[in-house]
Write a protein that holds these residues in place. Sequence first.
Motif, PDB file in Angstrom:
ATOM      1  N   LYS A   1     150.460   1.607  -3.353  1.00 38.48           N
ATOM      2  CA  LYS A   1     150.715   2.005  -4.806  1.00 38.48           C
ATOM      3  C   LYS A   1     151.056   1.281  -5.682  1.00 38.48           C
ATOM      4  CE  LYS A   1     154.133   5.415  -5.938  1.00 38.48           C
ATOM      5  NZ  LYS A   1     155.312   6.074  -5.531  1.00 38.48           N
ATOM      6  N   THR A   2     151.959   0.508  -5.285  1.00 40.22           N
ATOM      7  CA  THR A   2     152.358  -0.865  -6.165  1.00 40.22           C
ATOM      8  C   THR A   2     151.176  -1.547  -6.764  1.00 40.22           C
ATOM      9  OG1 THR A   2     154.370  -1.244  -4.813  1.00 40.22           O
ATOM     10  CG2 THR A   2     153.702  -2.886  -6.460  1.00 40.22           C
ATOM     11  N   GLU A   3     150.329  -1.847  -6.042  1.00 39.28           N
ATOM     12  CA  GLU A   3     149.094  -2.407  -6.514  1.00 39.28           C
ATOM     13  C   GLU A   3     148.475  -1.633  -7.376  1.00 39.28           C
ATOM     14  OE1 GLU A   3     145.837  -3.850  -3.785  1.00 39.28           O
ATOM     15  OE2 GLU A   3     146.463  -5.587  -4.686  1.00 39.28           O
ATOM     16  N   SER A   4     148.296  -0.412  -7.137  1.00 44.05           N
ATOM     17  CA  SER A   4     147.383   0.656  -8.099  1.00 44.05           C
ATOM     18  C   SER A   4     148.091   0.621  -9.403  1.00 44.05           C
ATOM     19  CB  SER A   4     147.080   1.895  -7.478  1.00 44.05           C
ATOM     20  OG  SER A   4     148.284   2.448  -7.489  1.00 44.05           O
ATOM     21  N   PHE A   5     149.642   0.781  -9.363  1.00 43.74           N
ATOM     22  CA  PHE A   5     150.147   0.785 -10.610  1.00 43.74           C
ATOM     23  C   PHE A   5     149.818  -0.443 -11.397  1.00 43.74           C
ATOM     24  CE2 PHE A   5     153.538   3.884  -9.298  1.00 43.74           C
ATOM     25  CZ  PHE A   5     153.604   4.714 -10.526  1.00 43.74           C
ATOM     26  N   LEU A   6     149.977  -1.706 -10.777  1.00 40.85           N
ATOM     27  CA  LEU A   6     149.856  -3.021 -11.292  1.00 40.85           C
ATOM     28  C   LEU A   6     148.246  -3.055 -12.020  1.00 40.85           C
ATOM     29  CD1 LEU A   6     151.149  -5.355  -8.732  1.00 40.85           C
ATOM     30  CD2 LEU A   6     152.052  -5.089 -11.141  1.00 40.85           C
ATOM     31  N   LEU A   7     147.493  -2.642 -11.359  1.00 44.44           N
ATOM     32  CA  LEU A   7     145.983  -2.551 -11.772  1.00 44.44           C
ATOM     33  C   LEU A   7     145.714  -1.674 -12.977  1.00 44.44           C
ATOM     34  CD1 LEU A   7     144.120  -3.182  -8.333  1.00 44.44           C
ATOM     35  CD2 LEU A   7     144.175  -4.583 -10.180  1.00 44.44           C
ATOM     36  N   SER A   8     146.673  -0.446 -13.075  1.00 49.81           N
ATOM     37  CA  SER A   8     146.279   0.383 -14.048  1.00 49.81           C
ATOM     38  C   SER A   8     147.124   0.079 -15.505  1.00 49.81           C
ATOM     39  CB  SER A   8     146.551   1.699 -13.563  1.00 49.81           C
ATOM     40  OG  SER A   8     148.006   1.826 -13.382  1.00 49.81           O
ATOM     41  N   SER A   9     147.595  -1.085 -15.271  1.00 49.61           N
ATOM     42  CA  SER A   9     148.275  -1.580 -16.450  1.00 49.61           C
ATOM     43  C   SER A   9     147.061  -1.341 -17.826  1.00 49.61           C
ATOM     44  CB  SER A   9     148.875  -2.830 -16.550  1.00 49.61           C
ATOM     45  OG  SER A   9     149.538  -3.021 -15.486  1.00 49.61           O
ATOM     46  N   PRO A  10     147.766  -0.728 -18.822  1.00 46.59           N
ATOM     47  CA  PRO A  10     146.881  -0.509 -20.069  1.00 46.59           C
ATOM     48  C   PRO A  10     146.635  -1.765 -20.509  1.00 46.59           C
ATOM     49  CG  PRO A  10     149.171   0.085 -20.536  1.00 46.59           C
ATOM     50  CD  PRO A  10     149.259  -0.244 -19.119  1.00 46.59           C
ATOM     51  N   SER A  11     145.074  -1.878 -21.230  1.00 43.19           N
ATOM     52  CA  SER A  11     144.802  -3.167 -21.503  1.00 43.19           C
ATOM     53  C   SER A  11     145.524  -3.306 -22.979  1.00 43.19           C
ATOM     54  CB  SER A  11     143.317  -3.351 -21.788  1.00 43.19           C
ATOM     55  OG  SER A  11     142.716  -2.145 -22.534  1.00 43.19           O
TER      56      SER A  11
ATOM     57  N   ALA B   1     148.393 -10.364 -23.925  1.00 44.90           N
ATOM     58  CA  ALA B   1     148.740  -9.331 -22.796  1.00 44.90           C
ATOM     59  C   ALA B   1     149.376 -10.342 -21.711  1.00 44.90           C
ATOM     60  CB  ALA B   1     147.435  -8.835 -22.011  1.00 44.90           C
ATOM     61  N   LEU B   2     149.001 -11.393 -21.533  1.00 46.90           N
ATOM     62  CA  LEU B   2     149.704 -12.455 -20.605  1.00 46.90           C
ATOM     63  C   LEU B   2     151.271 -12.917 -20.913  1.00 46.90           C
ATOM     64  CD1 LEU B   2     149.816 -14.476 -18.100  1.00 46.90           C
ATOM     65  CD2 LEU B   2     148.673 -15.993 -19.606  1.00 46.90           C
ATOM     66  N   SER B   3     151.373 -13.219 -22.185  1.00 48.93           N
ATOM     67  CA  SER B   3     152.625 -13.672 -22.361  1.00 48.93           C
ATOM     68  C   SER B   3     153.749 -12.211 -22.856  1.00 48.93           C
ATOM     69  CB  SER B   3     152.681 -14.135 -24.063  1.00 48.93           C
ATOM     70  OG  SER B   3     151.925 -13.625 -25.017  1.00 48.93           O
ATOM     71  N   TYR B   4     153.131 -11.301 -23.036  1.00 44.54           N
ATOM     72  CA  TYR B   4     153.699  -9.736 -23.386  1.00 44.54           C
ATOM     73  C   TYR B   4     154.192  -9.567 -21.870  1.00 44.54           C
ATOM     74  CZ  TYR B   4     155.266  -5.084 -24.173  1.00 44.54           C
ATOM     75  OH  TYR B   4     155.822  -3.935 -24.206  1.00 44.54           O
ATOM     76  N   ARG B   5     153.339  -9.726 -20.864  1.00 44.06           N
ATOM     77  CA  ARG B   5     153.930  -9.221 -19.492  1.00 44.06           C
ATOM     78  C   ARG B   5     154.876 -10.075 -18.986  1.00 44.06           C
ATOM     79  NH1 ARG B   5     153.083  -4.101 -18.864  1.00 44.06           N
ATOM     80  NH2 ARG B   5     151.068  -3.481 -19.452  1.00 44.06           N
TER      81      ARG B   5
ATOM     82  N   LYS C   1     147.298 -12.417 -11.454  1.00 44.17           N
ATOM     83  CA  LYS C   1     146.689 -11.632 -10.441  1.00 44.17           C
ATOM     84  C   LYS C   1     146.140 -10.167 -10.943  1.00 44.17           C
ATOM     85  CE  LYS C   1     146.015 -10.196  -5.943  1.00 44.17           C
ATOM     86  NZ  LYS C   1     144.518 -10.225  -5.556  1.00 44.17           N
ATOM     87  N   TYR C   2     147.226  -9.530 -11.604  1.00 48.43           N
ATOM     88  CA  TYR C   2     146.817  -8.082 -11.770  1.00 48.43           C
ATOM     89  C   TYR C   2     146.725  -7.824 -13.429  1.00 48.43           C
ATOM     90  CZ  TYR C   2     148.078  -7.273  -7.153  1.00 48.43           C
ATOM     91  OH  TYR C   2     148.029  -7.058  -5.709  1.00 48.43           O
ATOM     92  N   ILE C   3     147.280  -8.557 -14.285  1.00 52.88           N
ATOM     93  CA  ILE C   3     147.073  -8.280 -15.698  1.00 52.88           C
ATOM     94  C   ILE C   3     145.784  -8.996 -16.080  1.00 52.88           C
ATOM     95  CG2 ILE C   3     147.823  -8.326 -17.800  1.00 52.88           C
ATOM     96  CD1 ILE C   3     149.412  -6.454 -15.889  1.00 52.88           C
ATOM     97  N   GLN C   4     145.533  -9.987 -15.643  1.00 50.21           N
ATOM     98  CA  GLN C   4     144.292 -11.047 -15.897  1.00 50.21           C
ATOM     99  C   GLN C   4     143.233 -10.853 -14.819  1.00 50.21           C
ATOM    100  OE1 GLN C   4     144.197 -12.810 -19.054  1.00 50.21           O
ATOM    101  NE2 GLN C   4     146.212 -11.888 -19.516  1.00 50.21           N
ATOM    102  N   GLU C   5     143.797 -10.155 -13.909  1.00 52.80           N
ATOM    103  CA  GLU C   5     142.559 -10.040 -12.772  1.00 52.80           C
ATOM    104  C   GLU C   5     141.914 -11.418 -12.576  1.00 52.80           C
ATOM    105  OE1 GLU C   5     140.461  -6.345 -12.942  1.00 52.80           O
ATOM    106  OE2 GLU C   5     141.882  -5.497 -14.297  1.00 52.80           O
ATOM    107  N   LEU C   6     142.563 -12.670 -12.170  1.00 51.17           N
ATOM    108  CA  LEU C   6     141.969 -13.636 -11.656  1.00 51.17           C
ATOM    109  C   LEU C   6     141.954 -13.755 -10.148  1.00 51.17           C
ATOM    110  CD1 LEU C   6     143.866 -15.797 -14.524  1.00 51.17           C
ATOM    111  CD2 LEU C   6     141.539 -15.188 -14.774  1.00 51.17           C
ATOM    112  N   SER C   7     141.088 -14.864  -9.848  1.00 49.40           N
ATOM    113  CA  SER C   7     140.998 -15.109  -8.436  1.00 49.40           C
ATOM    114  C   SER C   7     142.193 -15.943  -8.008  1.00 49.40           C
ATOM    115  CB  SER C   7     139.823 -15.657  -8.065  1.00 49.40           C
ATOM    116  OG  SER C   7     139.733 -16.941  -8.580  1.00 49.40           O
ATOM    117  N   LEU C   8     142.504 -15.929  -6.732  1.00 48.26           N
ATOM    118  CA  LEU C   8     143.556 -16.866  -6.090  1.00 48.26           C
ATOM    119  C   LEU C   8     143.301 -18.167  -6.559  1.00 48.26           C
ATOM    120  CD1 LEU C   8     144.049 -15.449  -2.759  1.00 48.26           C
ATOM    121  CD2 LEU C   8     145.676 -15.128  -4.569  1.00 48.26           C
ATOM    122  N   LYS C   9     142.102 -18.777  -6.605  1.00 47.23           N
ATOM    123  CA  LYS C   9     141.687 -20.167  -6.933  1.00 47.23           C
ATOM    124  C   LYS C   9     142.175 -20.523  -8.465  1.00 47.23           C
ATOM    125  CE  LYS C   9     137.833 -23.362  -6.759  1.00 47.23           C
ATOM    126  NZ  LYS C   9     137.701 -23.715  -8.040  1.00 47.23           N
ATOM    127  N   GLU C  10     141.715 -19.379  -9.120  1.00 45.00           N
ATOM    128  CA  GLU C  10     142.164 -19.679 -10.609  1.00 45.00           C
ATOM    129  C   GLU C  10     143.463 -19.842 -10.840  1.00 45.00           C
ATOM    130  OE1 GLU C  10     139.030 -17.921 -13.958  1.00 45.00           O
ATOM    131  OE2 GLU C  10     139.086 -16.470 -12.044  1.00 45.00           O
TER     132      GLU C  10
END
Lengths: 215, 187
Positions: free
Chosen positions: A52-62, B33-37, B148-157
């Motif tokens: 659930k935490t992960e899905s919250f994180l992934l659904s952050s608005p762009s 987005a990165l700096s805001y988060r 990882k989650y806001i930028q959706e980058l790979s672990l390597k990046e």
Amino acid sequence: MKGGEAMKCPAEMIGIMHDVLDEDATKEQKRLLFEHIQTCSDCKQHYEELKKTESFLLSSPSMEAPDGFTSKVMKQLPQEKRTVWIKRWMKSHPLVTAAILFLALMTGSVYSSWTSEDQLSALSGNLRFDQETNTVIVPEGEVIEGDLTVKNRNLEIEGEVKGDVLVINGEQYMASAGQVTGEIEEVDHILDWTWYELKKLVYNLGDFFTNEESK
Amino acid sequence: MDAIVKRIILQVRKGDHNAFGELVELYKDRVFALSYRMLGNRQEAEDVAQEAFIRAYTNIDRYQIDRKFSTWLYRIATNLSIDRMRKKKPDYYLDAEVAGTDGLTMYSQVSADEQLPEDEVVSLEAQDGIHRAILSLPAKYRSAITLKYIQELSLKEISEILDLPIGTVKTRIHRGREALRKKLQEQ
């Protein structure tokens, strides 16, 4: 660190959960985890919460940068090299660039022909020159066949010119007996001179094209 | 995309401002987005994001053209954000009452700072919990989770951006995620 509710389970279980979420777990680890949460409700809940935490994180608005962001950055950049600026400006304003280039060259050539030596041109006929008054004289009874150009001198016509008369930077005086069959033109200022040169250029271009066509 | 970015960078290296403007347009949303988060405040996030681009411009000769530009840019932005976080009051004071106010915590200060267009408010309310939870994480977990989650980058990046071994990045993401889980359960 690890949740108290998972204390009685294999210590590595929570680590496996994270590896599974990171798609970093082996088949064996996955099997171990899914078998375990069938029987252990604490671990099952823990895993559900993580998902659930992960899905919250992934659904952050762009997010979008604030308005005017780029221009604010550009204003703070150090001065760009002058040559780059000129090159780009010329690229984006080809017509203006061409016009400026043309004017520069024109001014150059017009100015040099304006200040070049005194000259006098006539195709035929005898002319007299009065050094004292700096005057070119077409003597009485004399006939000049063709155009007459006088530069940086005065002109006095007592005879006859069968063509156009051009006086540059000088004065022309026509005696009562004098006769000119063509046009008389006096050019006194560099602007007039420029205009005259331009006219000549256009006429020559016109001639050039008509010659081309007539071939 | 990469070919376009490389062409633009070569122009920037010749000193072309406008080419750099294209780069800013391409990456501004992601860097912001990165700096805001990381910072949780629009004004500070904008300052940091702008500074990241200015640093990228002045150091463009140090960028290795055969590597990914976004990795290099995010690295600058991440480091600036972490520097800024350290200069601010530590995050765990967010829960503390603000002196001279009646029951106001730093949390309310954080949201009061945000001026958002109305359409963003609704989604923000839903996201408020997770956003605040991220902001309560220590810097080292916050940066890993954000990348990882806001930028959706790979672990390597992420490991390249943070200049850390992949194993360390994994550990930080695991611990960060674990901390977030707890925060969300508490809320």
